[in-house]
Design a protein around this motif. Structure first.
Motif, PDB file in Angstrom:
ATOM      1  N   ILE A  29     -34.124  17.932  35.588  1.00  0.00           N
ATOM      2  CA  ILE A  29     -33.592  19.228  35.166  1.00  0.00           C
ATOM      3  C   ILE A  29     -32.150  19.371  35.651  1.00  0.00           C
ATOM      4  O   ILE A  29     -31.254  19.745  34.880  1.00  0.00           O
ATOM      5  CB  ILE A  29     -34.481  20.379  35.703  1.00  0.00           C
ATOM      6  CG1 ILE A  29     -35.835  20.341  34.986  1.00  0.00           C
ATOM      7  CG2 ILE A  29     -33.791  21.722  35.506  1.00  0.00           C
ATOM      8  CD1 ILE A  29     -36.844  21.325  35.518  1.00  0.00           C
ATOM      9  N   GLY A  30     -31.920  19.025  36.927  1.00  0.00           N
ATOM     10  CA  GLY A  30     -30.563  19.078  37.486  1.00  0.00           C
ATOM     11  C   GLY A  30     -29.618  18.199  36.676  1.00  0.00           C
ATOM     12  O   GLY A  30     -28.490  18.602  36.363  1.00  0.00           O
ATOM     13  N   GLY A  31     -30.091  17.013  36.339  1.00  0.00           N
ATOM     14  CA  GLY A  31     -29.269  16.075  35.581  1.00  0.00           C
ATOM     15  C   GLY A  31     -28.926  16.598  34.206  1.00  0.00           C
ATOM     16  O   GLY A  31     -27.765  16.529  33.778  1.00  0.00           O
ATOM     17  N   LEU A  35     -25.330  17.536  32.584  1.00  0.00           N
ATOM     18  CA  LEU A  35     -24.825  16.973  31.326  1.00  0.00           C
ATOM     19  C   LEU A  35     -24.374  18.079  30.373  1.00  0.00           C
ATOM     20  O   LEU A  35     -23.330  17.962  29.711  1.00  0.00           O
ATOM     21  CB  LEU A  35     -25.895  16.115  30.653  1.00  0.00           C
ATOM     22  CG  LEU A  35     -26.093  14.712  31.241  1.00  0.00           C
ATOM     23  CD1 LEU A  35     -27.223  13.992  30.513  1.00  0.00           C
ATOM     24  CD2 LEU A  35     -24.811  13.893  31.187  1.00  0.00           C
ATOM     25  N   ALA A  36     -25.128  19.182  30.336  1.00  0.00           N
ATOM     26  CA  ALA A  36     -24.777  20.300  29.473  1.00  0.00           C
ATOM     27  C   ALA A  36     -23.435  20.894  29.915  1.00  0.00           C
ATOM     28  O   ALA A  36     -22.535  21.121  29.095  1.00  0.00           O
ATOM     29  CB  ALA A  36     -25.873  21.358  29.519  1.00  0.00           C
ATOM     30  N   LEU A 130     -29.621   5.022  34.153  1.00  0.00           N
ATOM     31  CA  LEU A 130     -29.262   4.646  32.777  1.00  0.00           C
ATOM     32  C   LEU A 130     -29.233   5.863  31.868  1.00  0.00           C
ATOM     33  O   LEU A 130     -28.308   6.056  31.077  1.00  0.00           O
ATOM     34  CB  LEU A 130     -30.267   3.624  32.230  1.00  0.00           C
ATOM     35  CG  LEU A 130     -30.032   2.183  32.687  1.00  0.00           C
ATOM     36  CD1 LEU A 130     -31.076   1.269  32.062  1.00  0.00           C
ATOM     37  CD2 LEU A 130     -28.618   1.726  32.293  1.00  0.00           C
ATOM     38  N   LEU A 131     -30.253   6.706  32.029  1.00  0.00           N
ATOM     39  CA  LEU A 131     -30.348   7.904  31.199  1.00  0.00           C
ATOM     40  C   LEU A 131     -29.134   8.803  31.414  1.00  0.00           C
ATOM     41  O   LEU A 131     -28.478   9.242  30.456  1.00  0.00           O
ATOM     42  CB  LEU A 131     -31.635   8.643  31.572  1.00  0.00           C
ATOM     43  CG  LEU A 131     -32.006   9.823  30.710  1.00  0.00           C
ATOM     44  CD1 LEU A 131     -32.589   9.327  29.400  1.00  0.00           C
ATOM     45  CD2 LEU A 131     -33.018  10.717  31.424  1.00  0.00           C
ATOM     46  N   MET A 132     -28.811   9.052  32.683  1.00  0.00           N
ATOM     47  CA  MET A 132     -27.721   9.969  32.996  1.00  0.00           C
ATOM     48  C   MET A 132     -26.368   9.370  32.621  1.00  0.00           C
ATOM     49  O   MET A 132     -25.501  10.067  32.078  1.00  0.00           O
ATOM     50  CB  MET A 132     -27.759  10.298  34.493  1.00  0.00           C
ATOM     51  CG  MET A 132     -28.982  11.079  34.929  1.00  0.00           C
ATOM     52  SD  MET A 132     -29.025  12.717  34.208  1.00  0.00           S
ATOM     53  CE  MET A 132     -27.587  13.407  34.993  1.00  0.00           C
ATOM     54  N   ALA A 133     -26.170   8.095  32.921  1.00  0.00           N
ATOM     55  CA  ALA A 133     -24.885   7.460  32.611  1.00  0.00           C
ATOM     56  C   ALA A 133     -24.695   7.429  31.093  1.00  0.00           C
ATOM     57  O   ALA A 133     -23.602   7.710  30.589  1.00  0.00           O
ATOM     58  CB  ALA A 133     -24.844   6.053  33.202  1.00  0.00           C
TER      59      ALA A 133
END
Lengths: 281, 305
Positions: A29-31, A35-36, A130-133
């Motif tokens: 959720i934080g990530g 990103l938003a 990987l998801l966040m990057a």
């Protein structure tokens, strides 16, 4: 064969366990929130920068590169936090609750138990990174029409940095209580972080003693050094040379430091395996 | 299948300055149901953990199923129910058994079948799909028992298996222990519920401060009989004659208690009382319970743990 099957069974169970953790949910959720925010921020920056007549292409590229690096820096930090917090009690918690007794009395090696957990959290941590990057890169590409260079070299270095922290957290759990373990891991990270800055300032001011302190800090915990190397790969030479931004290191960790970090993971894991094999349960 | 299921020689465990197990030497035969008794803090659980390889002994040695204790191959034939069985509580009962079965190297249809069989045996079949966090303490303990039997073990270690169980649950455990005995499985039962032990064990050892202080075979009228008499008008000489039939004569007014070897002594006691001019109102033989013996063996210096 049986050992491999046990390893996979333990990894599988740990993956399930990790997926159920609120810590992982909070990290996700934080990530996503980050990103938003990153996307919204980037949108306004891009819109504004188009209005200034003096902005040339190079300046625009540098601005977007710095913003992307800042985004990846936050991703690195979030990944390190998750890498420590997700597995911090996986062993110490099960030792305290006694859950580990029924597992360790089965015909499995103690090392298989630790390796199974390590493997599971290595997968989870890498997937998160990987998801966040990918999120940051896609936002930069979609909104800023900017593709950072060297991501293929930078992200694996960030992953190595996260593996260092994750391995510390698991190995610490073979011996230490949960809270002590978490404090120790973040304490070491603090040392590496400050060491990194001392190193940079030392390099800028040509202060060899400061550089040495920084190098020692990186040897104690090579996470921050891996980030510096990663960010070095992910910017064009002009940014590196001009040292215009906080992400343009004055002193670049050598590739030997990558070997050190990989060896660090292996040795810390081995120490953990050894500790756990001898530990009364 | 040769040799005892378990033998230890002077096993010792020290945690820092605390001596948890002083000197544990015992032998448990194949197929025996063995009770390991002692007050809390006597080193029972520590001993058991040493036998299972969870704790390395500080000194001494032991063999389990013919292999040195802690050996992995031997652990494949061992079942273990810890004192407070707990596990990842989001697993269902059936998933729990599948996980543990795979740790034993089982899998596929064989594991599926064995899990169903055991779930039925411990009466958890209808709760098998529910997460174990919804289980009561007794259900959890029964799931733990099923987990200990997955691999058709040759020896089962049960650490306080009936704690937290209601009378029905206790009976279930007792029946399962009897079945295991019938199948020739060795059972090592750690307990301080002496009634349970008395009902199930072939032999018991009393431990005190990590030492076996007394061993007893339960089949052969373990502790003798105690006879209680209500008798009036018996002279001192009569009491002296009475005391000759047994030991530990205790007098409280008209009531006298005497310990005798077996009930064969009873007619002679009655005859002695009558011959000495006593009027015998009541004579009640009572088998001494394990509890009486426990308290006696442990001594008066023991305090509740």
């Amino acid at each position: 064969m049986i050992a491999l099957r046990s390893l996979w069974t333990l990894t599988h169970l740990t993956l399930h366990e990790a997926a159920r953790r609120r810590v992982l949910l909070a990290a996700l959720i934080g990530g996503l929130a980050f990103l938003a925010l990153y996307a919204i921020g980037l949108h306004f920056v891009v819109r504004e920068s188009g209005k200034h007549i003096g902005t040339n292409l190079v300046e625009r590229q540098i601005t977007l590169n710095v913003l992307t690096l800042a985004g990846l820096y936050v991703v690195h930090f979030l990944t390190l936090m998750s890498a420590v917090l997700l597995p911090v009690d996986t062993l110490s918690g099960e030792i305290t609750s006694g859950v580990i007794q029924t597992v360790a009395s089965k015909p499995v090696r103690r090392s298989t138990i630790v390796l199974g957990k390590w493997l599971a959290y290595a997968l989870v941590t890498s997937a998160y990174l990987l998801l966040m990057a990918a999120g940051v890169v896609l936002v930069s590409r979609g909104i800023g029409h900017f593709s950072p260079r060297g991501v293929d070299r930078g992200v694996p270095l960030m992953a190595l940095s996260a593996l260092v922290m994750m391995t510390l957290s698991i190995a610490g759990g073979t011996r230490l209580a949960t809270v002590t373990n978490g404090i120790l891991a973040f304490g070491l990270y603090g040392v590496a972080f400050i060491g990194g800055w001392v190193d940079q300032i030392g390099a800028m001011t040509h202060n060899q003693a400061a550089v040495n302190v920084g190098t020692i800090a990186s040897l104690i915990l090579p996470s921050e050094a891996m980030w510096q190397l990663a960010s070095w790969h992910m910017q064009p030479p002009i940014m590196r040379d001009l040292q215009l931004t906080p992400f343009s290191p004055a002193s670049v960790p050598s590739t030997a430091m990558v070997g050190w970090a990989a060896g660090y993971v292996a040795v810390v894991l081995l120490i953990g395996l050894r500790q756990f094999s001898r530990r009364p349960l | 299948m040769n040799g005892p299921a378990l033998e230890t020689e002077r096993l010792r465990k020290r945690f820092g300055s605390k001596l948890a197990v002083a000197d544990l030497s015992l032998t448990v035969g194949r197929g025996e149901v063995f009770g390991f008794l002692g007050p809390n803090g006597a080193g029972k659980t520590t001993s058991l953990k040493m036998l299972l390889g969870l704790i390395a002994p500080s000194a001494g040695r032991g063999r389990l199923l013919g292999r040195p204790i802690g050996d992995r191959a031997a652990r494949a034939k061992v079942g273990f129910l810890p004192e407070h069985f707990r596990f990842q509580d989001w697993l269902s009962g059936r998933e729990l058994l599948h996980f543990h079965g795979r740790m034993f190297g089982l899998g596929g249809a064989a594991l599926e079948r064995r899990a169903s069989e055991l779930l039925a045996r411990v009466d958890l079949l209808d709760a098998a799909h529910r997460p174990i966090r919804e289980y009561s303490k007794g259900m959890m303990q029964r799931a733990g028992l099923a987990q200990a039997l997955l691999n058709h073990p040759e020896i089962v270690f049960l650490d306080e298996p009936t704690s937290g169980l209601d009378p029905l649950g206790r009976r279930l455990v007792r029946d399962i222990i009897r079945e295991l005995r019938g199948q020739g499985v060795t059972v090592f039962l750690n307990s301080h519920l002496l009634g349970e032990v008395e009902a199930t064990c072939d032999r018991v050892a009393f431990v005190k401060q990590g030492r076996v202080v007394h061993e007893l075979r339960l089949g052969d009228a373990p502790a003798g009989l105690e006879v209680e008499l209500r008798v009036a008008g018996l002279s001192e000489a009569g009491f002296a004659a009475l005391a000759g039939h047994g030991s530990d004569l205790v007098r409280e007014g008209e009531v006298a208690r005497l310990r005798v070897e077996s009930e064969d002594a009873l007619p002679a006691i009655a005859a002695t009382v009558v011959a000495a001019g006593g009027r015998l109102y009541r004579m009640t033989p009572r088998a001494r319970s394990l509890e009486d013996l426990f308290l006696e063996v442990m001594g008066q210096d023991q305090r509740p743990g």
